[in-house]
Design an enzyme around this catalytic site. Structure first.
Site, PDB file in Angstrom:
ATOM      1  N   ASP A 197       0.832  -1.201   0.000  1.00 32.15           N
ATOM      2  CA  ASP A 197       0.000   0.000   0.000  1.00 32.15           C
ATOM      3  C   ASP A 197       0.874   1.261   0.000  1.00 32.15           C
ATOM      4  OD1 ASP A 197      -1.839   2.011   0.534  1.00 32.15           O
ATOM      5  OD2 ASP A 197      -2.366   1.271   2.534  1.00 32.15           O
ATOM      6  N   HIS A 370      -4.199   4.307   6.398  1.00 36.38           N
ATOM      7  CA  HIS A 370      -3.049   3.895   5.590  1.00 36.38           C
ATOM      8  C   HIS A 370      -1.737   4.274   6.270  1.00 36.38           C
ATOM      9  CE1 HIS A 370      -5.639   3.019   2.094  1.00 36.38           C
ATOM     10  NE2 HIS A 370      -6.347   4.041   2.541  1.00 36.38           N
TER      11      HIS A 370
END
Length: 557
Positions: A197, A370
């Protein structure tokens, strides 16, 4: 021998999620076996009028559907499950994910009347699924939705780790931190490739814990004298729980508003992810039964969507609730790139009404799901991959993540930045892009899938910007002459009653084209329409420098 070497390489083909935030879909292929990671969608851009949803182009999978052994879903956000009903209806195969993830997938399939199109297999963290030659392990990670997992995929050429969306939260609200122990163990065993990610790769430091938002909610609830209205993503079940906990602490009732908020919360309560004490939850019809200081509303609309709950409340268009001066409105989200103007519009309207608006610039009412740079460094250091491909992010995010990997000592040749549709071929000692496959976007408009293309979008954009002028002519079948009209109809161009001179000029321009044409045979209709279109278009542009869409229509009499 060359042919055998080529077959022995693992293919990794991203069909979405690179150069964009959304429509994540990654294909892993080895000889006659394919597995797919995620089936995501993305919201349409501003230059896609009328489009409801955008999903990846799955032409490559359609040409290889007999190879598909399963779909592995990392978590239940729309950018990872939004394409589930559209892909599974044509390419059914077993689907694997945690219980909340698959409950949300099942809800989508029911909406599309596709309940039994493919088996949905619930897994728990630590489970290992065999799919053809692939062995896929689910590993618990922290994110802004329950049930998020990374995937450790053992292949004939080596182990591939896909992080999914993740952050490192040592104090998550559900009490289950990311499984760093298993990730470190994989690193010791040896990982060939890491797909990680990249969303926050350009942001330094660490992502704040979700527990900080819960503390902020308590602070704000203590200050509030009227109703508290919180806008957030419906999928953030842990944050909804934090609001519920604050309501219980400060003796407020909770009302859930917005279709997706109600649906997701219902599923989360059934599965035990969301716990609301009896007597705390009320409906919108019950709001008038309680004083303002005893009410909290959790609604959709954190992205400023025009039809969402918060937007309709702000602009006095909601059937059940209208914002008042005494209200505290908390926007518990960061605008997705492209939504900044919509969010600002709603905030400005709320402040204009007189509400006390709290958003990320003023208080810690949102944390990302995130990982930032330090967490990414931790992931790389634990996994210790031989090769690295940054995924999930716009190009700048991928670029910064690639540089981060190099700064940790990874050789430049072992870091690969790729585009959607690129075919990555991986062996135990090499990685390279060897070709491309059909890729791109499929536009969903209502029940139509892929029937809106570039030409339709161009016409919609033209209509939305310049309007439409219809020229109607009645044609005598036997004589081949125009016996009525041309009549001019305007839609979105000018108001006819106030533009008599312009309309008469357009009618005269159409008549000139008709007179110059001579006797009209049925085979000449298209040529006549083109002549009328060009004549009227030229007149309009010369007169007022505008360029509406001209639509000539011939009615045979």
């Amino acid at each position: 021998m060359a042919r055998k070497n080529r077959e022995d390489k693992l293919k990794i083909i991203p069909l979405g999620g690179l150069g964009e935030i959304g429509k994540n879909l990654t294909v892993l292929e080895y000889q006659n076996d394919i597995i797919v990671i995620d089936l995501g969608s993305i919201f349409p851009r501003e230059d896609m009028p009328g489009v409801d949803l955008v999903i990846p182009d799955t032409s490559y999978l359609e040409h290889n559907k007999e190879k598909i052994r399963g779909y592995f879903i990392t978590h239940g956000h729309e950018d990872h499950i939004g394409a589930v009903p559209y892909v599974l209806r044509n390419l059914p195969a077993p689907v694997y994910g945690t219980k909340l993830t698959l409950a949300l997938c099942e809800h989508k399939l029911k909406e599309h009347r596709l309940q039994n199109v493919a088996p949905l297999n619930v897994v728990t963290e630590g489970d290992v699924i065999q799919a053809g030659c692939f062995s896929v392990e689910f590993i618990h990670v922290n994110h802004s939705i329950a049930g998020a997992c990374a995937l450790a995929i053992k292949t004939p050429v080596g182990t591939v780790v896909h992080t999914g969306d993740f952050k490192v939260d040592y104090t998550p609200l559900d009490g289950a931190p990311i499984d760093l122990g298993r990730l470190a163990e994989l690193g010791r065993e040896g990982v060939l490739l890491l797909l990680a990610d990249s969303t926050n790769a350009e942001r330094q430091g660490y992502t704040m814990s979700e527990k900080k938002v819960a503390a902020t909610f308590n602070d704000q609830f203590q200050k509030a004298t009227g109703r508290v209205i919180i806008a957030m993503f419906a999928s953030n079940v842990h944050r909804i729980q934090a609001v519920v906990d604050s309501c219980v602490r400060f003796h407020r009732k909770v009302c859930l508003m917005g279709r997706s908020m109600v649906n997701v919360s219902k599923v989360a309560m059934q599965l035990g992810y969301l716990k609301i004490p009896e007597g705390t939850l009320i409906t919108a019809d019950d709001l008038d039964r309680y004083p303002d200081e005893q009410i909290a509303v959790v609604t959709t609309g954190s992205q400023g969507e025009p039809m969402s709950g918060l937007s309709r409340m702000a602009f006095a268009e909601h059937r059940k609730l209208e914002i008042r001066e005494s209200d505290m409105v908390i926007i518990s989200a960061t605008p997705i790139p492209g939504n900044e103007k919509s969010v600002s519009r709603v905030i400005n309207q709320l402040i204009r009404i007189g509400a006390n608006v709290i958003y990320e610039s003023l208080a810690e009412v949102h944390v990302s799901g995130h990982a930032r740079q330090e967490e990414l460094k931790l992931m790389h250091s634990l996994i210790k991959p031989k090769f690295f491909v940054p995924v999930h992010g716009e190009y700048r995010h991928l670029y910064h993540h690639a540089n981060l990997a190099k700064s940790l000592g990874m050789p430049e040749d072992n870091v690969l930045m790729v585009e959607i549709g690129d075919v990555i071929e991986l062996s135990s000692d090499s990685i390279d892009v060897t070709g491309v496959v059909p890729s791109g976007s499929v536009l969903i408009d209502g029940l139509g899938i892929g029937d809106v293309g570039a030409v339709v979008l161009r016409d919609r954009k033209h209509l939305s910007e310049d309007g439409l002028l219809i020229v109607v002519m009645g044609l005598d079948h036997e004589l081949g002459t125009v016996v009525s009209g041309p009549d001019i109809i305007s839609r979105g161009f000018v108001y006819v009653r106030e533009s008599d001179e312009l309309v008469e000029g357009a009618r005269a321009a159409a008549m000139r084209a008709i007179d110059a044409f001579g006797p009209i045979d049925s085979t000449d209709w298209n040529r006549l329409k083109n002549d009328v279109r060009e004549s009227v278009q030229r007149y309009i542009y010369d007169t007022i420098k505008r360029n509406p869409m001209i639509l000539p229509i011939i009615v045979e009499i």
